[in-house]
Design an enzyme around this catalytic site. Structure first.
Site, mmCIF file in Angstrom:
data_model
loop_
_atom_site.group_PDB
_atom_site.id
_atom_site.type_symbol
_atom_site.label_atom_id
_atom_site.label_comp_id
_atom_site.label_asym_id
_atom_site.label_seq_id
_atom_site.Cartn_x
_atom_site.Cartn_y
_atom_site.Cartn_z
ATOM 1 N N HIS A 157 0.869 -1.179 0.000
ATOM 2 C CA HIS A 157 0.000 0.000 0.000
ATOM 3 C C HIS A 157 0.912 1.236 0.000
ATOM 4 O O HIS A 157 0.981 1.979 0.983
ATOM 5 C CB HIS A 157 -0.907 -0.034 1.240
ATOM 6 C CG HIS A 157 -2.113 0.851 1.151
ATOM 7 N ND1 HIS A 157 -2.426 1.620 0.038
ATOM 8 C CD2 HIS A 157 -3.117 1.103 2.056
ATOM 9 C CE1 HIS A 157 -3.535 2.283 0.259
ATOM 10 N NE2 HIS A 157 -3.973 1.992 1.464
ATOM 11 N N ARG A 197 -3.076 11.821 2.532
ATOM 12 C CA ARG A 197 -3.132 10.917 1.368
ATOM 13 C C ARG A 197 -3.270 11.745 0.090
ATOM 14 O O ARG A 197 -2.645 11.460 -0.923
ATOM 15 C CB ARG A 197 -4.337 9.970 1.495
ATOM 16 C CG ARG A 197 -4.202 8.900 2.560
ATOM 17 C CD ARG A 197 -3.190 7.844 2.179
ATOM 18 N NE ARG A 197 -3.521 7.197 0.919
ATOM 19 C CZ ARG A 197 -4.378 6.178 0.789
ATOM 20 N NH1 ARG A 197 -4.959 5.668 1.849
ATOM 21 N NH2 ARG A 197 -4.614 5.640 -0.401
ATOM 22 N N CYS A 208 -3.829 3.444 9.458
ATOM 23 C CA CYS A 208 -4.220 3.852 8.100
ATOM 24 C C CYS A 208 -5.723 4.007 7.956
ATOM 25 O O CYS A 208 -6.180 4.656 7.028
ATOM 26 C CB CYS A 208 -3.685 2.843 7.094
ATOM 27 S SG CYS A 208 -4.325 1.180 7.365
ATOM 28 N N GLN A 220 -0.265 4.855 0.961
ATOM 29 C CA GLN A 220 -0.484 5.006 2.390
ATOM 30 C C GLN A 220 0.831 5.290 3.122
ATOM 31 O O GLN A 220 0.932 6.235 3.904
ATOM 32 C CB GLN A 220 -1.129 3.728 2.945
ATOM 33 C CG GLN A 220 -1.406 3.799 4.422
ATOM 34 C CD GLN A 220 -2.507 4.792 4.764
ATOM 35 O OE1 GLN A 220 -3.576 4.729 4.195
ATOM 36 N NE2 GLN A 220 -2.241 5.697 5.687
ATOM 37 N N ASP A 258 -2.540 -1.568 12.340
ATOM 38 C CA ASP A 258 -3.503 -1.704 11.242
ATOM 39 C C ASP A 258 -4.452 -2.842 11.621
ATOM 40 O O ASP A 258 -4.226 -3.560 12.609
ATOM 41 C CB ASP A 258 -2.735 -2.002 9.939
ATOM 42 C CG ASP A 258 -3.644 -2.077 8.716
ATOM 43 O OD1 ASP A 258 -4.809 -1.645 8.785
ATOM 44 O OD2 ASP A 258 -3.178 -2.597 7.671
HETATM 45 N N1 CP Z 1 -6.362 3.726 4.325
HETATM 46 C C1 CP Z 1 -7.086 3.419 3.229
HETATM 47 O O1 CP Z 1 -6.525 3.040 2.180
HETATM 48 O O2 CP Z 1 -8.413 3.608 3.364
HETATM 49 P P1 CP Z 1 -9.542 3.105 2.353
HETATM 50 O O3 CP Z 1 -9.545 1.599 2.392
HETATM 51 O O4 CP Z 1 -10.815 3.713 2.847
HETATM 52 O O5 CP Z 1 -9.190 3.589 0.972
HETATM 53 N N1 NVA Z 2 -4.378 -3.811 5.658
HETATM 54 C C1 NVA Z 2 -5.674 -3.243 5.375
HETATM 55 C C2 NVA Z 2 -5.526 -1.825 4.935
HETATM 56 C C3 NVA Z 2 -6.819 -1.126 4.609
HETATM 57 C C4 NVA Z 2 -6.599 0.270 4.117
HETATM 58 C C5 NVA Z 2 -6.357 -4.062 4.298
HETATM 59 O O1 NVA Z 2 -5.693 -4.455 3.340
HETATM 60 O O2 NVA Z 2 -7.566 -4.318 4.417
#
Ligand code: CP
Ligand code: NVA
Length: 316
Positions: free
Chosen positions: A141, A304, A276, A144, A236
């Site tokens: 990600h 972001r 996040c 993020q 997270d």
């Molecule tokens: N942190 C993040 O990516 O949030 P969303 O899943 O809402 O996009």
């Molecule tokens: N680790 C989490 C992040 C969400 C923004 C997921 O992948 O669901």
């Protein structure tokens, strides 16, 4: 952080798939550019004039979808949203990923995609001669993690040797934090249960880059050891999107990794709490921490947008 004048375009890989594409210098430049965009958005109001960008989502999103949409429009661009969140419309079912990518490159100037499998992004990038940006995959990600380090730099200044503790699942967010911490000279301690450690190849890359940048990437299983003296404590979800079937067992395994007031008390007195989002109050974090004075989660969310605008400015 001091803002620079309009930052010169950086010459980078045309895709952002993992967060490991960029050199330490380019990564720092991107954070400077993010600060400039945040301070002077008007200067970047036509960067994407006449450009169309496809937003492809296989999983739900609030922050990523809105920040890309608003960010692109605020730079003069337009968004085409492709909703693949329903199993009945799964990406690659009607035609191959390669064919989707080959078609899209004829109409749009870039692809932002949130997918279940990292290889889908790689296949898109291999078949479309336009920038492909990872909006979250099972493995990474990067948008993020860039926003997270931008948030820390904004608050604390230079990140060299900054002490960040990540507690919980060695997941996509954790992987991107490792890549970026290594590139920014950060001292990152990651505490996970033994069976949920980050991928060895990601850790190996982080440690290799850390030798150049004097960053430190340490893995451990004790959350208290990781948090001790840290200036930021990050967690997270215990169950990422795509892993829902494991939810019950994960809730039991990760219980000792909950970030609560007692764990936070081991961090530096002015430490911040990071997540996040979306968060699960009472699981990975208690309400008193998530909603408390040390929490910077909404700054992370806000940032972001600036970091993603910097990514778009750089790649287009
Ligand atoms: N942190 C993040 O990516 O949030 P969303 O899943 O809402 O996009
Ligand atoms: N680790 C989490 C992040 C969400 C923004 C997921 O992948 O669901």
């Amino acid at each position: 952080m001091t803002t620079t004048s309009l930052v010169a375009p950086i010459s980078l890989s045309t895709d952002l798939l993992t967060g490991a594409e960029w050199s330490p210098a380019h990564t720092r430049d991107l954070l400077h550019l993010s600060a400039d965009i945040k301070a002077r958005p008007i200067r970047y109001a036509s960067t994407l004039h006449g450009k169309f960008i496809a937003l492809i989502f296989e999983k739900p999103s609030l922050r990523t979808r809105v920040t890309f949409d608003v960010g692109i429009q605020s730079m003069g661009g337009s968004v085409v949203f492709l909703d693949h969140t329903q199993a009945s419309a799964s990406l690659g079912a009607r035609e191959s990923i390669a064919d989707v990518a080959r078609n899209l490159e004829r109409w749009v100037h870039g692809i932002v995609a949130r997918v279940y499998h990292q290889r889908v992004l790689e296949e898109m990038a291999a078949n479309a001669n336009i920038p492909v940006i990872n909006a979250l995959s099972d493995k990474f990600h990067p948008c993020q993690a860039l926003a997270d380090f931008f948030t820390l730099e904004e608050r604390f200044g230079a990140l060299r040797s900054f002490k960040l503790a990540y507690v919980g699942d060695g997941n996509n967010v954790c992987h991107s934090l490792i890549y970026l911490a290594a590139r920014l000279g950060v001292h990152l301690r990651v505490a996970t249960p033994p069976d949920y450690a980050p991928l060895p190849e990601v850790v190996a890359d982080g440690k290799r880059v850390a030798r150049e940048t004097r960053a430190k990437i340490e893995l451990m299983t004790d959350p208290r050891e990781a948090v001790s003296g840290a200036l930021a404590v990050y967690t997270d979800s215990w169950t990422s999107m795509g892993f829902e079937e494991e939810g019950e067992i994960r809730n039991a395994v990760f219980q000792p990794y909950q970030v609560n007031a007692e764990l936070m008390s081991l961090a530096a007195p002015d430490a911040v709490f990071m997540h996040c989002l979306p968060a699960h109050r009472g699981l990975e974090v208690t309400p008193e921490v998530l909603d408390g004075a040390q929490s910077v989660v909404l700054d992370q969310s806000e940032n972001r947008m600036y970091v993603q605008k910097a990514i778009l400015h750089t790649l287009f």
